[in-house]
Design a protein around this motif. Structure first.
Motif, PDB file in Angstrom:
ATOM      1  N   VAL A 125       0.822  -1.144  -0.153  1.00 18.37           N
ATOM      2  CA  VAL A 125      -0.088   0.179  -0.185  1.00 18.37           C
ATOM      3  C   VAL A 125       1.064   1.096   0.048  1.00 18.37           C
ATOM      4  O   VAL A 125       0.527   2.206  -0.795  1.00 18.37           O
ATOM      5  CB  VAL A 125      -0.901  -0.115   1.091  1.00 18.37           C
ATOM      6  CG1 VAL A 125      -1.702   1.380   1.463  1.00 18.37           C
ATOM      7  CG2 VAL A 125      -2.068  -1.203   0.972  1.00 18.37           C
ATOM      8  N   THR A 126       2.021   1.022   0.782  1.00 12.53           N
ATOM      9  CA  THR A 126       2.542   2.486   0.974  1.00 12.53           C
ATOM     10  C   THR A 126       4.128   2.577   0.118  1.00 12.53           C
ATOM     11  O   THR A 126       4.305   3.877  -0.334  1.00 12.53           O
ATOM     12  CB  THR A 126       2.924   2.732   2.312  1.00 12.53           C
ATOM     13  OG1 THR A 126       3.941   1.499   2.868  1.00 12.53           O
ATOM     14  CG2 THR A 126       1.896   2.588   3.409  1.00 12.53           C
ATOM     15  N   LYS A 127       4.639   1.605  -0.224  1.00  9.93           N
ATOM     16  CA  LYS A 127       5.911   1.385  -1.070  1.00  9.93           C
ATOM     17  C   LYS A 127       5.690   0.465  -2.187  1.00  9.93           C
ATOM     18  O   LYS A 127       6.936  -0.401  -2.046  1.00  9.93           O
ATOM     19  CB  LYS A 127       6.967   1.235  -0.189  1.00  9.93           C
ATOM     20  CG  LYS A 127       7.206   2.459   1.177  1.00  9.93           C
ATOM     21  CD  LYS A 127       7.428   3.871   0.554  1.00  9.93           C
ATOM     22  CE  LYS A 127       7.710   4.869   1.582  1.00  9.93           C
ATOM     23  NZ  LYS A 127       8.126   6.150   1.241  1.00  9.93           N
ATOM     24  N   PRO A 128       4.675   0.638  -2.929  1.00 12.20           N
ATOM     25  CA  PRO A 128       4.903  -0.321  -4.033  1.00 12.20           C
ATOM     26  C   PRO A 128       6.082  -0.707  -4.789  1.00 12.20           C
ATOM     27  O   PRO A 128       6.286  -1.859  -5.396  1.00 12.20           O
ATOM     28  CB  PRO A 128       3.542  -0.191  -4.949  1.00 12.20           C
ATOM     29  CG  PRO A 128       3.232   1.387  -4.599  1.00 12.20           C
ATOM     30  CD  PRO A 128       3.917   1.582  -3.120  1.00 12.20           C
ATOM     31  N   GLU A 129       6.758   0.538  -5.207  1.00 15.36           N
ATOM     32  CA  GLU A 129       8.033   0.530  -6.060  1.00 15.36           C
ATOM     33  C   GLU A 129       9.182  -0.057  -5.206  1.00 15.36           C
ATOM     34  O   GLU A 129      10.263  -0.841  -6.023  1.00 15.36           O
ATOM     35  CB  GLU A 129       8.317   1.829  -6.365  1.00 15.36           C
ATOM     36  CG  GLU A 129       8.903   2.942  -5.043  1.00 15.36           C
ATOM     37  CD  GLU A 129       7.749   3.477  -4.230  1.00 15.36           C
ATOM     38  OE1 GLU A 129       8.424   3.990  -3.208  1.00 15.36           O
ATOM     39  OE2 GLU A 129       6.706   3.092  -4.504  1.00 15.36           O
ATOM     40  N   ALA A 130       9.147  -0.338  -3.895  1.00 15.85           N
ATOM     41  CA  ALA A 130      10.466  -0.855  -3.419  1.00 15.85           C
ATOM     42  C   ALA A 130       9.688  -1.764  -2.160  1.00 15.85           C
ATOM     43  O   ALA A 130      10.127  -1.837  -0.852  1.00 15.85           O
ATOM     44  CB  ALA A 130      11.261   0.020  -2.827  1.00 15.85           C
ATOM     45  N   ALA A 131       8.745  -2.711  -2.415  1.00 15.31           N
ATOM     46  CA  ALA A 131       7.896  -3.680  -1.285  1.00 15.31           C
ATOM     47  C   ALA A 131       8.990  -4.445  -0.878  1.00 15.31           C
ATOM     48  O   ALA A 131       8.617  -4.703   0.440  1.00 15.31           O
ATOM     49  CB  ALA A 131       6.709  -3.926  -2.167  1.00 15.31           C
ATOM     50  N   GLY A 132       9.665  -5.352  -1.561  1.00 13.05           N
ATOM     51  CA  GLY A 132      10.688  -6.191  -0.836  1.00 13.05           C
ATOM     52  C   GLY A 132      11.448  -5.765   0.001  1.00 13.05           C
ATOM     53  O   GLY A 132      11.479  -6.278   1.402  1.00 13.05           O
ATOM     54  N   LEU A 133      11.934  -4.522  -0.153  1.00 15.76           N
ATOM     55  CA  LEU A 133      12.885  -3.795   0.970  1.00 15.76           C
ATOM     56  C   LEU A 133      12.162  -3.474   2.258  1.00 15.76           C
ATOM     57  O   LEU A 133      12.542  -3.711   3.401  1.00 15.76           O
ATOM     58  CB  LEU A 133      13.677  -2.744   0.437  1.00 15.76           C
ATOM     59  CG  LEU A 133      14.441  -1.895   1.381  1.00 15.76           C
ATOM     60  CD1 LEU A 133      15.752  -2.803   2.062  1.00 15.76           C
ATOM     61  CD2 LEU A 133      15.055  -0.687   0.718  1.00 15.76           C
ATOM     62  N   PHE A 134      11.068  -3.014   1.961  1.00 13.67           N
ATOM     63  CA  PHE A 134      10.343  -2.402   3.149  1.00 13.67           C
ATOM     64  C   PHE A 134       9.465  -3.357   3.786  1.00 13.67           C
ATOM     65  O   PHE A 134       9.211  -3.174   5.087  1.00 13.67           O
ATOM     66  CB  PHE A 134       9.192  -1.264   2.551  1.00 13.67           C
ATOM     67  CG  PHE A 134       9.759  -0.090   2.503  1.00 13.67           C
ATOM     68  CD1 PHE A 134       9.946   0.944   3.127  1.00 13.67           C
ATOM     69  CD2 PHE A 134      10.298   0.435   1.091  1.00 13.67           C
ATOM     70  CE1 PHE A 134      10.642   2.241   3.112  1.00 13.67           C
ATOM     71  CE2 PHE A 134      11.038   1.431   0.778  1.00 13.67           C
ATOM     72  CZ  PHE A 134      11.143   2.443   1.729  1.00 13.67           C
ATOM     73  N   VAL A 135       9.193  -4.677   3.397  1.00 17.92           N
ATOM     74  CA  VAL A 135       8.566  -5.510   3.982  1.00 17.92           C
ATOM     75  C   VAL A 135       9.498  -6.241   5.334  1.00 17.92           C
ATOM     76  O   VAL A 135       8.814  -5.983   6.364  1.00 17.92           O
ATOM     77  CB  VAL A 135       8.393  -7.031   3.276  1.00 17.92           C
ATOM     78  CG1 VAL A 135       8.014  -8.088   4.095  1.00 17.92           C
ATOM     79  CG2 VAL A 135       7.109  -6.580   2.219  1.00 17.92           C
ATOM     80  N   LEU A 136      10.631  -6.228   5.238  1.00 24.92           N
ATOM     81  CA  LEU A 136      11.562  -6.342   6.173  1.00 24.92           C
ATOM     82  C   LEU A 136      11.500  -5.304   7.210  1.00 24.92           C
ATOM     83  O   LEU A 136      11.552  -5.312   8.481  1.00 24.92           O
ATOM     84  CB  LEU A 136      13.012  -6.623   5.719  1.00 24.92           C
ATOM     85  CG  LEU A 136      14.010  -7.182   6.827  1.00 24.92           C
ATOM     86  CD1 LEU A 136      13.642  -8.211   7.584  1.00 24.92           C
ATOM     87  CD2 LEU A 136      15.397  -7.300   6.042  1.00 24.92           C
ATOM     88  N   LEU A 137      11.691  -4.063   6.844  1.00 20.14           N
ATOM     89  CA  LEU A 137      11.684  -2.542   7.473  1.00 20.14           C
ATOM     90  C   LEU A 137      10.439  -2.771   8.430  1.00 20.14           C
ATOM     91  O   LEU A 137      10.500  -2.550   9.585  1.00 20.14           O
ATOM     92  CB  LEU A 137      11.784  -1.827   6.918  1.00 20.14           C
ATOM     93  CG  LEU A 137      11.814  -0.241   7.566  1.00 20.14           C
ATOM     94  CD1 LEU A 137      12.903  -0.360   8.582  1.00 20.14           C
ATOM     95  CD2 LEU A 137      11.954   0.860   6.524  1.00 20.14           C
ATOM     96  N   TYR A 138       9.293  -2.892   7.869  1.00 17.34           N
ATOM     97  CA  TYR A 138       7.891  -2.722   8.539  1.00 17.34           C
ATOM     98  C   TYR A 138       7.988  -4.193   9.341  1.00 17.34           C
ATOM     99  O   TYR A 138       7.322  -3.934  10.694  1.00 17.34           O
ATOM    100  CB  TYR A 138       6.753  -2.861   7.642  1.00 17.34           C
ATOM    101  CG  TYR A 138       6.529  -1.788   6.679  1.00 17.34           C
ATOM    102  CD1 TYR A 138       7.134  -0.467   7.163  1.00 17.34           C
ATOM    103  CD2 TYR A 138       6.182  -1.792   5.545  1.00 17.34           C
ATOM    104  CE1 TYR A 138       7.093   0.616   6.674  1.00 17.34           C
ATOM    105  CE2 TYR A 138       6.121  -0.640   4.773  1.00 17.34           C
ATOM    106  CZ  TYR A 138       6.401   0.460   5.217  1.00 17.34           C
ATOM    107  OH  TYR A 138       6.326   1.892   4.357  1.00 17.34           O
ATOM    108  N   LEU A 139       8.313  -5.283   9.238  1.00 17.05           N
ATOM    109  CA  LEU A 139       8.211  -6.283  10.024  1.00 17.05           C
ATOM    110  C   LEU A 139       9.065  -6.142  11.312  1.00 17.05           C
ATOM    111  O   LEU A 139       8.793  -6.460  12.351  1.00 17.05           O
ATOM    112  CB  LEU A 139       8.733  -7.512   9.379  1.00 17.05           C
ATOM    113  CG  LEU A 139       8.497  -8.859  10.013  1.00 17.05           C
ATOM    114  CD1 LEU A 139       7.106  -9.129  10.433  1.00 17.05           C
ATOM    115  CD2 LEU A 139       8.957 -10.187   9.458  1.00 17.05           C
ATOM    116  N   LEU A 140      10.393  -5.748  11.036  1.00 20.05           N
ATOM    117  CA  LEU A 140      11.202  -5.241  12.282  1.00 20.05           C
ATOM    118  C   LEU A 140      10.748  -4.075  13.099  1.00 20.05           C
ATOM    119  O   LEU A 140      10.968  -4.305  14.485  1.00 20.05           O
ATOM    120  CB  LEU A 140      12.641  -4.838  11.639  1.00 20.05           C
ATOM    121  CG  LEU A 140      13.487  -5.889  11.075  1.00 20.05           C
ATOM    122  CD1 LEU A 140      14.957  -5.187  10.369  1.00 20.05           C
ATOM    123  CD2 LEU A 140      13.930  -6.724  12.074  1.00 20.05           C
ATOM    124  N   THR A 141       9.920  -3.284  12.475  1.00 20.27           N
ATOM    125  CA  THR A 141       9.401  -2.171  13.513  1.00 20.27           C
ATOM    126  C   THR A 141       7.989  -2.612  14.094  1.00 20.27           C
ATOM    127  O   THR A 141       7.898  -2.335  15.292  1.00 20.27           O
ATOM    128  CB  THR A 141       8.752  -1.056  12.254  1.00 20.27           C
ATOM    129  OG1 THR A 141       9.677  -0.717  11.323  1.00 20.27           O
ATOM    130  CG2 THR A 141       8.028   0.153  12.861  1.00 20.27           C
TER     131      THR A 141
END
Length: 285
Positions: A125-141
Protein backbone atom coordinates in the motif's frame (compact mmCIF):
# COMPACT_ATOMS: atom_id res chain seq x y z
CA UNK A 1 -14.81 -24.42 32.37
CA UNK A 2 -15.39 -28.09 31.63
CA UNK A 3 -12.70 -30.05 33.43
CA UNK A 4 -13.28 -33.00 31.11
CA UNK A 5 -11.91 -31.12 28.12
CA UNK A 6 -8.48 -32.49 27.29
CA UNK A 7 -5.57 -30.08 27.10
CA UNK A 8 -3.82 -29.88 23.76
CA UNK A 9 -0.42 -31.53 23.67
CA UNK A 10 1.27 -28.52 22.17
CA UNK A 11 0.98 -24.75 22.13
CA UNK A 12 -1.75 -23.20 19.98
CA UNK A 13 -1.97 -19.39 19.58
CA UNK A 14 -4.78 -17.81 21.63
CA UNK A 15 -5.84 -21.18 23.06
CA UNK A 16 -5.17 -19.99 26.61
CA UNK A 17 -7.32 -16.88 26.10
CA UNK A 18 -10.13 -18.86 24.50
CA UNK A 19 -10.27 -21.89 26.77
CA UNK A 20 -9.18 -20.53 30.13
CA UNK A 21 -8.80 -16.77 30.53
CA UNK A 22 -12.20 -15.50 29.45
CA UNK A 23 -15.05 -16.28 31.84
CA UNK A 24 -17.79 -17.38 29.43
CA UNK A 25 -20.49 -17.18 32.10
CA UNK A 26 -20.06 -13.40 32.48
CA UNK A 27 -19.36 -12.30 28.92
CA UNK A 28 -19.07 -13.19 25.26
CA UNK A 29 -16.74 -16.01 24.16
CA UNK A 30 -13.21 -14.75 23.55
CA UNK A 31 -13.13 -14.82 19.75
CA UNK A 32 -16.62 -13.38 19.34
CA UNK A 33 -15.76 -10.47 21.62
CA UNK A 34 -12.22 -10.05 20.30
CA UNK A 35 -13.11 -10.03 16.60
CA UNK A 36 -16.60 -8.56 16.90
CA UNK A 37 -15.67 -5.71 19.23
CA UNK A 38 -11.92 -5.08 19.53
CA UNK A 39 -10.93 -5.76 15.92
CA UNK A 40 -14.08 -4.24 14.43
CA UNK A 41 -13.55 -1.06 16.43
CA UNK A 42 -9.96 -0.71 15.18
CA UNK A 43 -11.10 -1.29 11.58
CA UNK A 44 -13.80 1.37 11.93
CA UNK A 45 -11.21 3.83 13.24
CA UNK A 46 -8.62 3.33 10.49
CA UNK A 47 -10.17 1.83 7.36
CA UNK A 48 -13.20 3.81 6.02
CA UNK A 49 -11.28 6.67 4.37
CA UNK A 50 -7.97 4.92 3.71
CA UNK A 51 -6.51 4.83 0.20
CA UNK A 52 -6.88 1.04 -0.13
CA UNK A 53 -9.51 -0.12 2.38
CA UNK A 54 -9.30 -3.84 1.60
CA UNK A 55 -5.51 -4.05 1.90
CA UNK A 56 -5.47 -1.88 5.02
CA UNK A 57 -8.20 -3.97 6.64
CA UNK A 58 -6.37 -7.22 5.89
CA UNK A 59 -3.08 -5.82 7.19
CA UNK A 60 -4.75 -4.70 10.42
CA UNK A 61 -6.33 -8.14 10.78
CA UNK A 62 -2.97 -9.93 10.57
CA UNK A 63 -1.31 -7.44 12.92
CA UNK A 64 -4.23 -7.78 15.34
CA UNK A 65 -3.78 -11.56 15.58
CA UNK A 66 -0.01 -11.10 15.91
CA UNK A 67 -0.53 -8.52 18.65
CA UNK A 68 -2.86 -10.73 20.65
CA UNK A 69 -0.50 -13.69 20.38
CA UNK A 70 2.04 -11.68 22.37
CA UNK A 71 -0.63 -10.06 24.56
CA UNK A 72 -1.65 -13.56 25.59
CA UNK A 73 1.84 -14.10 27.01
CA UNK A 74 0.94 -11.34 29.48
CA UNK A 75 -2.29 -13.14 30.35
CA UNK A 76 -0.43 -16.34 31.11
CA UNK A 77 2.37 -14.55 32.94
CA UNK A 78 -0.19 -12.72 35.09
CA UNK A 79 -1.42 -16.04 36.41
CA UNK A 80 2.10 -17.41 36.80
CA UNK A 81 3.21 -14.38 38.83
CA UNK A 82 0.05 -14.51 40.93
CA UNK A 83 0.60 -18.18 41.72
CA UNK A 84 4.22 -17.73 42.74
CA UNK A 85 4.50 -14.24 44.22
CA UNK A 86 1.24 -12.54 45.15
CA UNK A 87 0.01 -12.15 48.71
CA UNK A 88 -3.48 -13.21 47.58
CA UNK A 89 -2.85 -15.72 44.80
CA UNK A 90 -5.74 -16.03 42.39
CA UNK A 91 -5.21 -17.80 39.08
CA UNK A 92 -7.38 -18.70 36.14
CA UNK A 93 -9.04 -22.14 36.40
CA UNK A 94 -7.08 -24.47 34.13
CA UNK A 95 -3.79 -22.62 34.58
CA UNK A 96 -1.95 -25.69 35.90
CA UNK A 97 -2.89 -27.71 32.82
CA UNK A 98 -2.04 -24.87 30.44
CA UNK A 99 1.35 -24.43 32.09
CA UNK A 100 2.39 -27.84 30.79
CA UNK A 101 2.28 -26.71 27.15
CA UNK A 102 2.20 -22.91 26.99
CA UNK A 103 5.36 -21.63 25.28
CA UNK A 104 6.42 -17.97 25.10
CA UNK A 105 9.04 -18.86 22.49
CA UNK A 106 6.45 -20.44 20.21
CA UNK A 107 4.11 -17.50 20.82
CA UNK A 108 6.76 -15.12 19.50
CA UNK A 109 7.38 -17.30 16.44
CA UNK A 110 3.65 -17.36 15.66
CA UNK A 111 3.40 -13.60 16.24
CA UNK A 112 6.12 -12.95 13.67
CA UNK A 113 4.52 -15.39 11.23
CA UNK A 114 1.12 -13.68 11.56
CA UNK A 115 2.74 -10.26 11.12
CA UNK A 116 4.59 -11.15 7.91
CA UNK A 117 1.56 -10.89 5.57
CA UNK A 118 0.56 -7.71 7.36
CA UNK A 119 3.98 -6.18 6.67
CA UNK A 120 3.71 -7.27 3.04
CA UNK A 121 0.34 -5.56 2.68
CA UNK A 122 1.62 -2.36 4.30
CA UNK A 123 4.55 -2.31 1.89
CA UNK A 124 2.17 -2.95 -1.01
CA UNK A 125 0.00 0.00 0.00
CA UNK A 126 2.69 2.50 1.00
CA UNK A 127 5.82 1.58 -0.98
CA UNK A 128 4.81 -0.55 -3.99
CA UNK A 129 7.95 0.47 -5.92
CA UNK A 130 10.24 -1.08 -3.29
CA UNK A 131 7.95 -3.50 -1.48
CA UNK A 132 10.61 -6.18 -0.92
CA UNK A 133 12.90 -3.90 1.05
CA UNK A 134 10.14 -2.30 3.09
CA UNK A 135 8.54 -5.62 4.08
CA UNK A 136 11.58 -6.40 6.21
CA UNK A 137 11.71 -2.85 7.59
CA UNK A 138 8.03 -2.89 8.53
CA UNK A 139 8.33 -6.35 10.07
CA UNK A 140 11.25 -5.24 12.24
CA UNK A 141 9.31 -2.13 13.24
CA UNK A 142 6.35 -4.29 14.23
CA UNK A 143 8.55 -6.62 16.28
CA UNK A 144 9.86 -3.55 18.12
CA UNK A 145 6.27 -2.58 18.99
CA UNK A 146 5.59 -6.11 20.24
CA UNK A 147 8.71 -5.80 22.38
CA UNK A 148 7.30 -2.59 23.84
CA UNK A 149 4.01 -4.37 24.54
CA UNK A 150 5.83 -7.20 26.23
CA UNK A 151 7.83 -4.80 28.41
CA UNK A 152 4.72 -2.87 29.50
CA UNK A 153 2.84 -6.06 30.37
CA UNK A 154 5.91 -7.42 32.18
CA UNK A 155 5.94 -4.31 34.37
CA UNK A 156 2.16 -4.47 34.86
CA UNK A 157 2.37 -8.04 36.15
CA UNK A 158 5.03 -7.20 38.73
CA UNK A 159 3.78 -4.05 40.45
CA UNK A 160 1.15 -3.75 43.14
CA UNK A 161 -2.56 -3.70 42.27
CA UNK A 162 -3.28 0.00 42.77
CA UNK A 163 -0.22 1.03 40.76
CA UNK A 164 -1.40 -1.18 37.89
CA UNK A 165 -4.08 1.41 37.23
CA UNK A 166 -1.43 3.65 35.62
CA UNK A 167 0.08 0.93 33.45
CA UNK A 168 -3.33 -0.34 32.37
CA UNK A 169 -3.98 2.70 30.15
CA UNK A 170 -0.82 2.28 28.02
CA UNK A 171 -1.78 -1.35 27.53
CA UNK A 172 -5.17 -0.29 26.17
CA UNK A 173 -3.66 2.37 23.90
CA UNK A 174 -1.29 -0.22 22.44
CA UNK A 175 -4.17 -2.66 22.06
CA UNK A 176 -6.32 -0.29 20.00
CA UNK A 177 -3.82 2.15 18.54
CA UNK A 178 -1.21 -0.22 17.09
CA UNK A 179 -2.08 0.55 13.42
CA UNK A 180 -0.77 4.08 14.02
CA UNK A 181 2.61 2.53 13.38
CA UNK A 182 1.74 2.30 9.68
CA UNK A 183 -1.54 4.03 8.88
CA UNK A 184 -3.10 7.49 9.17
CA UNK A 185 -5.67 7.89 11.94
CA UNK A 186 -8.45 10.43 11.27
CA UNK A 187 -9.58 12.59 14.19
CA UNK A 188 -12.90 10.73 14.44
CA UNK A 189 -10.99 7.46 14.61
CA UNK A 190 -8.79 8.85 17.38
CA UNK A 191 -11.89 9.85 19.33
CA UNK A 192 -13.30 6.34 18.91
CA UNK A 193 -10.10 4.68 20.10
CA UNK A 194 -9.78 6.96 23.10
CA UNK A 195 -13.44 6.36 23.99
CA UNK A 196 -12.72 2.63 23.93
CA UNK A 197 -9.63 3.10 26.11
CA UNK A 198 -11.73 5.02 28.63
CA UNK A 199 -14.39 2.31 28.46
CA UNK A 200 -11.77 -0.20 29.57
CA UNK A 201 -9.81 2.05 31.91
CA UNK A 202 -12.54 3.73 34.00
CA UNK A 203 -14.17 0.47 35.18
CA UNK A 204 -10.69 -0.78 36.04
CA UNK A 205 -10.06 2.33 38.13
CA UNK A 206 -13.37 1.82 39.93
CA UNK A 207 -12.51 -1.85 40.43
CA UNK A 208 -9.17 -1.03 42.09
CA UNK A 209 -10.08 2.17 43.97
CA UNK A 210 -13.83 1.68 44.42
CA UNK A 211 -13.61 0.21 47.89
CA UNK A 212 -12.81 3.67 49.26
CA UNK A 213 -15.34 5.45 47.03
CA UNK A 214 -12.47 6.72 44.81
CA UNK A 215 -11.39 9.07 47.61
CA UNK A 216 -7.77 8.02 47.19
CA UNK A 217 -7.75 8.32 43.39
CA UNK A 218 -5.03 10.75 42.16
CA UNK A 219 -7.27 12.75 39.82
CA UNK A 220 -4.48 14.99 38.54
CA UNK A 221 -2.47 11.97 37.41
CA UNK A 222 -5.63 10.73 35.70
CA UNK A 223 -5.89 14.08 33.90
CA UNK A 224 -2.27 13.96 32.74
CA UNK A 225 -2.62 10.48 31.27
CA UNK A 226 -5.98 11.28 29.65
CA UNK A 227 -4.60 14.37 27.91
CA UNK A 228 -1.36 12.67 26.89
CA UNK A 229 -3.27 9.75 25.40
CA UNK A 230 -5.61 11.74 23.16
CA UNK A 231 -2.80 14.17 22.24
CA UNK A 232 -0.59 11.30 21.07
CA UNK A 233 -3.44 9.63 19.21
CA UNK A 234 -4.13 12.85 17.29
CA UNK A 235 -0.45 13.60 16.65
CA UNK A 236 -0.09 11.73 13.32
CA UNK A 237 -3.03 13.62 11.81
CA UNK A 238 -1.94 16.98 13.26
CA UNK A 239 1.83 16.88 12.84
CA UNK A 240 2.75 20.54 12.98
CA UNK A 241 5.01 22.82 15.00
CA UNK A 242 2.08 24.60 16.62
CA UNK A 243 0.45 21.32 17.66
CA UNK A 244 3.67 20.10 19.27
CA UNK A 245 4.40 23.40 21.05
CA UNK A 246 0.83 23.85 22.25
CA UNK A 247 0.66 20.26 23.50
CA UNK A 248 4.04 20.60 25.19
CA UNK A 249 2.95 23.74 27.04
CA UNK A 250 -0.28 22.09 28.20
CA UNK A 251 1.50 18.90 29.24
CA UNK A 252 4.10 20.91 31.15
CA UNK A 253 1.39 22.78 33.06
CA UNK A 254 -0.51 19.57 33.83
CA UNK A 255 2.68 17.89 35.09
CA UNK A 256 3.48 20.93 37.25
CA UNK A 257 0.00 20.93 38.76
CA UNK A 258 0.07 17.17 39.32
CA UNK A 259 3.67 16.87 40.48
CA UNK A 260 2.89 15.98 44.11
CA UNK A 261 0.32 13.35 43.15
CA UNK A 262 2.60 11.88 40.50
CA UNK A 263 5.50 11.66 42.93
CA UNK A 264 3.23 9.99 45.48
CA UNK A 265 2.03 7.44 42.91
CA UNK A 266 5.61 6.60 41.89
CA UNK A 267 6.82 6.33 45.51
CA UNK A 268 3.96 4.03 46.48
CA UNK A 269 4.63 1.57 43.67
CA UNK A 270 5.95 -1.72 44.97
CA UNK A 271 6.59 -5.24 43.77
CA UNK A 272 3.50 -7.41 43.55
CA UNK A 273 5.05 -9.83 46.05
CA UNK A 274 4.52 -7.22 48.78
CA UNK A 275 1.05 -6.18 47.64
CA UNK A 276 -1.68 -6.09 50.32
CA UNK A 277 -4.56 -5.27 47.96
CA UNK A 278 -7.30 -7.91 48.06
CA UNK A 279 -10.52 -8.53 46.20
CA UNK A 280 -13.41 -10.93 46.01
CA UNK A 281 -13.51 -10.84 42.22
CA UNK A 282 -11.25 -10.46 39.25
CA UNK A 283 -10.98 -8.35 36.14
CA UNK A 284 -9.10 -9.19 32.96
CA UNK A 285 -6.62 -6.76 31.49
Amino acid sequence: MDNNVKSPRRYVPLDYSFRFKRNKSTGLPFFLDNLGDDLLLVLLAFVPFSSDPISVALAIFFFHISFWTVYEIGYFENDAVSASLEHEAKVTPGFDRAATYFSERQAWLWAVAFAAPGALLVAWVTKPEAAGLFVLLYLLTWIALLGCLRAVYYAYNRIDKLSRVWVYLPLQILKYGFPLLFFYLPAAGAALIFAQCLRRWVPYIVYRYGRSGLVGLPSKVLRILSFLSIWLLLLPSNLSESYLIHGGIILGWLCLRGFKQTRKVVREMQHVQHDKWSSSGGMDS
